[in-house]
Design an enzyme around this catalytic site. Structure first.
Site, short mmCIF file in Angstrom:
data_model
loop_
_atom_site.label_atom_id
_atom_site.label_comp_id
_atom_site.label_asym_id
_atom_site.label_seq_id
_atom_site.Cartn_x
_atom_site.Cartn_y
_atom_site.Cartn_z
N ASP A 30 43.26 41.86 37.66
CA ASP A 30 42.48 42.92 38.34
C ASP A 30 40.94 42.64 38.01
OD1 ASP A 30 42.77 46.16 39.38
OD2 ASP A 30 40.77 45.63 38.61
N ASN A 86 48.50 53.89 43.15
CA ASN A 86 47.81 54.99 43.47
C ASN A 86 48.23 54.97 45.18
OD1 ASN A 86 46.40 55.45 41.05
ND2 ASN A 86 45.04 53.43 41.30
N VAL A 95 42.05 50.19 47.87
CA VAL A 95 42.56 49.02 48.57
C VAL A 95 43.70 49.47 49.46
CG1 VAL A 95 42.94 46.57 48.81
CG2 VAL A 95 41.33 47.38 47.07
N HIS A 99 49.85 47.94 46.12
CA HIS A 99 49.71 47.04 44.98
C HIS A 99 50.39 47.62 43.98
CE1 HIS A 99 45.86 48.86 45.72
NE2 HIS A 99 45.58 48.91 44.48
N HIS A 101 49.95 48.36 39.80
CA HIS A 101 49.10 47.85 38.62
C HIS A 101 50.12 47.83 37.58
CE1 HIS A 101 45.15 49.28 40.30
NE2 HIS A 101 45.83 49.89 40.91
P1 5GP Z 1 43.55 51.00 43.69
O1 5GP Z 1 42.18 51.70 43.24
O2 5GP Z 1 43.50 50.82 45.28
O3 5GP Z 1 44.75 51.28 43.06
O4 5GP Z 1 43.46 49.40 43.15
C1 5GP Z 1 42.52 48.69 43.64
C2 5GP Z 1 42.27 47.67 42.47
O5 5GP Z 1 41.71 46.28 42.96
C3 5GP Z 1 41.33 47.96 41.39
O6 5GP Z 1 41.66 48.27 40.10
C4 5GP Z 1 39.99 47.13 41.49
O7 5GP Z 1 39.34 46.82 40.46
C5 5GP Z 1 40.64 45.82 41.95
N1 5GP Z 1 39.99 44.76 42.77
C6 5GP Z 1 39.16 45.33 43.90
N2 5GP Z 1 38.48 44.29 44.30
C7 5GP Z 1 39.01 43.22 43.69
C8 5GP Z 1 38.98 41.71 44.05
O8 5GP Z 1 38.10 41.12 44.75
N3 5GP Z 1 39.86 40.72 43.13
C9 5GP Z 1 40.68 41.56 42.29
N4 5GP Z 1 41.66 40.71 41.40
N5 5GP Z 1 40.71 42.71 42.02
C10 5GP Z 1 40.23 43.64 42.81
#
Ligand code: 5GP
Length: 113
Positions: A30, A86, A95, A99, A101
């Site tokens: 992340d 999430n 996003v 995914h 975590h």
């Molecule tokens: P969500 O909030 O959708 O559950 O998780 C999306 C995750 O993607 C977040 O924890 C965020 O930090 C991570 N993230 C966002 N942009 C990027 C990126 O460009 N590269 C990587 N490796 N992680 C990202």
């Protein structure tokens, strides 16, 4: 449908350090880690979120969880770890590409915020 950020990383269109990959998923660190270990396990299939997964995604979903357990063992997270998915805006999803975590390396609080 436009490609998600994770799809673009998978397709090599934008840079992203892939820690692991197989025919069903990729694993990224992340970019904004919330624990010493914070990995994202992402299916190649662009399922938007778990709430929109279908019966045909059963083995993909299973694969993501098995991979999380395998990575946790490989990374010696023997004191414990947490798996988070999430879903939607109230769930903290940012996003829209499913995914998992994998968080570990410190004691994690409960309940989550
Ligand atoms: P969500 O909030 O959708 O559950 O998780 C999306 C995750 O993607 C977040 O924890 C965020 O930090 C991570 N993230 C966002 N942009 C990027 C990126 O460009 N590269 C990587 N490796 N992680 C990202």
């Amino acid at each position: 449908m436009s490609k998600t950020l994770f799809q673009k990383i998978m397709d090599g269109e934008i840079p992203g350090q892939i820690e692991y990959e197989d025919d069903q998923c990729i694993v990224l660190r992340d970019i904004n880690p919330q624990a010493p270990t914070h990995l994202l396990i992402i299916p190649r299939k662009p399922i938007p979120r778990v709430g929109e997964a279908t019966e045909e995604d059963q083995s993909t979903l299973g694969h993501l969880l098995l991979k999380a357990g395998e990575l946790a063992r490989k990374l010696n997270l023997e004191n414990g770890f947490r798996i988070v998915i999430n879903n939607g805006s109230d769930g903290g999803e940012t996003v829209p590409h499913l995914h998992v975590h994998l968080l570990g390396g410190r004691a994690l609080g409960w309940p989550p915020g």
